[in-house]
Design an enzyme around this catalytic site. Structure first.
Site, PDB file in Angstrom:
ATOM      1  N   ARG A  55     -21.610  12.542  36.233  1.00  0.00           N
ATOM      2  CA  ARG A  55     -22.133  12.436  37.737  1.00  0.00           C
ATOM      3  C   ARG A  55     -23.925  13.187  38.120  1.00  0.00           C
ATOM      4  NH1 ARG A  55     -22.042  15.135  41.885  1.00  0.00           N
ATOM      5  NH2 ARG A  55     -21.367  16.961  40.935  1.00  0.00           N
ATOM      6  N   LYS A 209     -15.954   9.307  43.466  1.00  0.00           N
ATOM      7  CA  LYS A 209     -16.891  11.191  44.244  1.00  0.00           C
ATOM      8  C   LYS A 209     -17.109  10.773  45.044  1.00  0.00           C
ATOM      9  CE  LYS A 209     -14.187  14.009  41.300  1.00  0.00           C
ATOM     10  NZ  LYS A 209     -13.054  14.350  42.432  1.00  0.00           N
ATOM     11  N   HIS A 228      -8.904  19.312  47.504  1.00  0.00           N
ATOM     12  CA  HIS A 228      -9.285  18.999  45.834  1.00  0.00           C
ATOM     13  C   HIS A 228      -8.891  19.536  44.865  1.00  0.00           C
ATOM     14  CE1 HIS A 228     -13.037  18.603  42.177  1.00  0.00           C
ATOM     15  NE2 HIS A 228     -11.945  17.375  42.729  1.00  0.00           N
ATOM     16  N   SER A 246     -12.482  23.917  36.970  1.00  0.00           N
ATOM     17  CA  SER A 246     -12.689  22.820  35.464  1.00  0.00           C
ATOM     18  C   SER A 246     -12.639  24.532  34.694  1.00  0.00           C
ATOM     19  CB  SER A 246     -14.351  22.362  35.324  1.00  0.00           C
ATOM     20  OG  SER A 246     -13.817  21.854  33.244  1.00  0.00           O
ATOM     21  N   LYS A 250      -5.380  23.459  36.035  1.00  0.00           N
ATOM     22  CA  LYS A 250      -4.450  23.087  36.895  1.00  0.00           C
ATOM     23  C   LYS A 250      -4.011  22.016  36.582  1.00  0.00           C
ATOM     24  CE  LYS A 250      -7.418  19.930  39.531  1.00  0.00           C
ATOM     25  NZ  LYS A 250      -7.974  19.455  40.859  1.00  0.00           N
ATOM     26  N   THR A 251      -4.267  21.201  35.417  1.00  0.00           N
ATOM     27  CA  THR A 251      -4.159  20.023  35.048  1.00  0.00           C
ATOM     28  C   THR A 251      -2.597  20.427  34.183  1.00  0.00           C
ATOM     29  OG1 THR A 251      -5.822  19.021  35.052  1.00  0.00           O
ATOM     30  CG2 THR A 251      -4.061  17.345  33.483  1.00  0.00           C
ATOM     31  N   ASP A 265      -5.735  15.707  42.161  1.00  0.00           N
ATOM     32  CA  ASP A 265      -7.169  15.619  41.980  1.00  0.00           C
ATOM     33  C   ASP A 265      -7.382  15.572  43.361  1.00  0.00           C
ATOM     34  OD1 ASP A 265      -9.534  15.991  41.275  1.00  0.00           O
ATOM     35  OD2 ASP A 265     -10.119  13.985  41.595  1.00  0.00           O
ATOM     36  N   ARG A 336     -13.995  10.317  29.632  1.00  0.00           N
ATOM     37  CA  ARG A 336     -13.397  10.380  30.157  1.00  0.00           C
ATOM     38  C   ARG A 336     -12.168   9.062  29.998  1.00  0.00           C
ATOM     39  NH1 ARG A 336     -12.060  13.910  35.058  1.00  0.00           N
ATOM     40  NH2 ARG A 336     -14.553  14.922  35.113  1.00  0.00           N
TER      41      ARG A 336
END
Length: 547
Positions: A55, A209, A228, A246, A250-251, A265, A336
């Site tokens: 980003r 995003k 989020h 990050s 979480k994942t 997400d 990604r």
């Protein structure tokens, strides 16, 4: 300016418009036009210019209209204003650029698995690869779209990834870069006029995003809380949400073989329950291991004909034989992959569930002073939601010699444009209405800070998560931590009770107290800087560590 009039004229007069092409044709075009290569297993790989490997926050702008400016928190460094007339110039350049293209693509999709607030979005782009990404990530238009509160208020995104803006033309109007020149890219959103433009950024996440930010702006006005977070559902039909920045796990923790994934997400929480915004997953790839993340790995690297595959791999090293090296970060550590949720084996196809019974805030405290788990009251949950705390580790950035406190409000600050009370008050209201239990789970360090202590064992964390979800922690006694305003359980099934209060794991108690005081001060300083003048309710303010 009548944007839709110009867009409709562009579509009706252009010689070749690829309107809602099939997935297979989009994939074929992405390969045949040279923007993607076929990997060994059939997924597609692409590489972006260096300025588009992530980003571009400083080029991400919000059009500031006098009549709606009060809804946006301009104190947040993530909310950068853009004058409406400059956005109009960018739009005109975008239309002019598309007219020069031999062809372009139009995808009609929606954001939101709940039809009552699914947001219709039309994405116009000159790149087939971007269209495949949209097909992966955004949802098909439901048959009952007419019942959506946004049915008559669709959104449009124009994405021109590889063309650049005229730097001279936008001097003084867009960001001045360190070399003195004007930026030639922009990711701009106009909430009032329902249009966004990605010009010059080839990072696929720019499109994703942008639309997440749109949902986060629109939904609170309708009593819907955007989050989020990841969401999953147990065999009993009870859903749970996990929020975390990050590096907090979480994942990994939301991928539970005994619970169906709703989404990883972006979600909304309305009067009926929770719903995923998206149709796919956009996962980080660096150092991905099959044995640790088998579901994500197999979704990307299962073998299939490329026309039926459609997983997209962005900015990974690929060898001439089509083999991908997931550990090579020479181009970027932010490689990604995008793929549909249907590529996973344990998902809930409807992507909706009832009201969550449990919410878990994940933090990786590298100071080693937060407990492995704590229960939060309504006001405490509102405060920790507002702060979005985790640690930045020593060595991850130049000049970072010891753990540094990092705060990203609502665990997604760059994408949450509204004033903070719009989000925290909705969370508190929904917690109260639905009897939701909220826990803070520290996946960071124990027995000392990073470099001295040790990272919390993932198996211990899984037992803690299980206790949060199955209600076991509702039945135990708690002690109050007055410094951090937390309720720490005295026991937790399957976990050594000695580690539950972090001071017990430190040999040097004075060092623990020093670290704890320093972290509490970090909280207080951040709160005063970000929210000191933002009219945060006193009941929430008083729960801030250090106060």
């Amino acid at each position: 300016m009548d944007f839709q009039k110009h867009i409709n004229e562009l579509i009706s007069t252009h010689s070749i418009v690829q309107m809602n092409m099939s997935r297979e044709l989009l994939i074929y075009n992405a390969v045949s036009k040279g923007k993607a290569l076929i990997t060994e297993k059939g997924a597609l790989a692409t590489w972006t210019p260096i300025e588009s490997t992530g980003r571009s926050p400083k080029d991400t702008l919000i059009v500031k209209h006098p009549e709606s400016a009060h809804k946006i928190d301009w104190h947040s460094p993530s909310n950068r204003p853009l004058e409406p007339h400059v956005f109009d110039m960018i739009f005109e350049d975008a239309i002019r650029t598309l007219r020069t293209k031999k062809s372009f693509y139009v995808n009609d999709r929606v954001l939101g698995a709940d039809s009552s607030y699914a947001l219709p979005v039309r994405v116009i782009t000159d790149k087939a690869f971007t269209s495949v990404f949209v097909d992966n990530m955004f949802r098909p238009v439901p048959e009952d779209i007419e019942k959506s509160i946004f049915f008559k208020r669709p959104f449009t995104v124009i994405a021109i990834p590889y063309n650049k803006l005229d730097q001279v033309k936008y001097t003084g109007k867009l960001r001045k870069m360190p070399d003195g020149k004007t930026s030639d890219m922009v990711i701009a959103v106009d909430f009032d006029r329902s249009i966004g433009i990605v010009f010059g950024s080839a990072y696929l996440g720019s499109v994703k995003k942008l639309m997440f930010t749109v949902m986060n702006y629109y939904l609170p006005e309708h009593g819907i809380l955007p989050l989020h977070c990841s969401a999953n559902e147990g065999p009993d039909g009870r859903s749970a949400l996990m929020l975390g920045l990050s590096g907090t796990g979480k994942t990994t923790l939301s991928a539970d073989p005994e619970r169906a994934l709703i989404g990883d997400d972006e979600h909304g929480w309305n009067d009926e329950g929770v719903a995923n915004f998206e149709n796919g997953i956009y996962a980080k790839l660096i150092n991905l291991k099959k044995e640790k993340e088998p579901e994500i790995y197999n979704a990307i690297f299962h073998e299939a004909d490329y026309l039926q595959h459609g997983a997209l791999i962005e900015n990974c090293m690929m060898y001439p034989d089509g083999v991908i090296d997931l550990d090579d970060e020479r181009l970027t550590p932010n490689s990604r992959a995008s793929f549909p949720l249907s590529f996973l084996t344990n998902v809930k196809p409807s992507a909706v569930s009832g009201h969550p019974t449990t919410i878990i805030f994940l933090t990786a405290d590298a100071n080693g002073v937060l407990p492995p788990v704590a229960k939060l009251t309504r006001e405490q949950a509102m405060l920790w939601f507002l702060m979005g705390y985790t640690s930045k580790l020593a060595g991850t950035e130049t000049g970072v010699k010891e753990p540094a406190s990092t705060f990203s409000r609502f665990f997604g600050e760059p994408f949450m444009p509204r004033n903070p009370n719009d989000y925290i008050e909705l969370l508190g209201k929904k917690m109260e209405e639905h009897g939701v239990s909220v826990y803070l789970v520290n996946t960071g360090w124990s027995g000392g800070p990073y470099g001295t202590g040790h990272r919390m064992d993932i198996n211990i964390t899984r037992k803690i998560i299980s206790a949060c979800l199955n209600g076991s922690l509702e039945k135990v006694k708690y002690v109050q931590d007055n410094q951090f305003h937390l309720e720490i359980p005295e026991t937790c099934p399957g976990v050594d009770s000695n580690i539950l209060n972090p001071v017990n794991t430190w040999e040097n108690k004075a060092s623990f107290n020093y670290r704890a005081e320093k972290l509490a001060e970090d909280f207080s300083t951040q709160f005063d800087a970000a929210y000191g003048l933002r009219n945060i309710p006193e009941a929430v303010r008083s729960q801030c560590p250090g106060k």
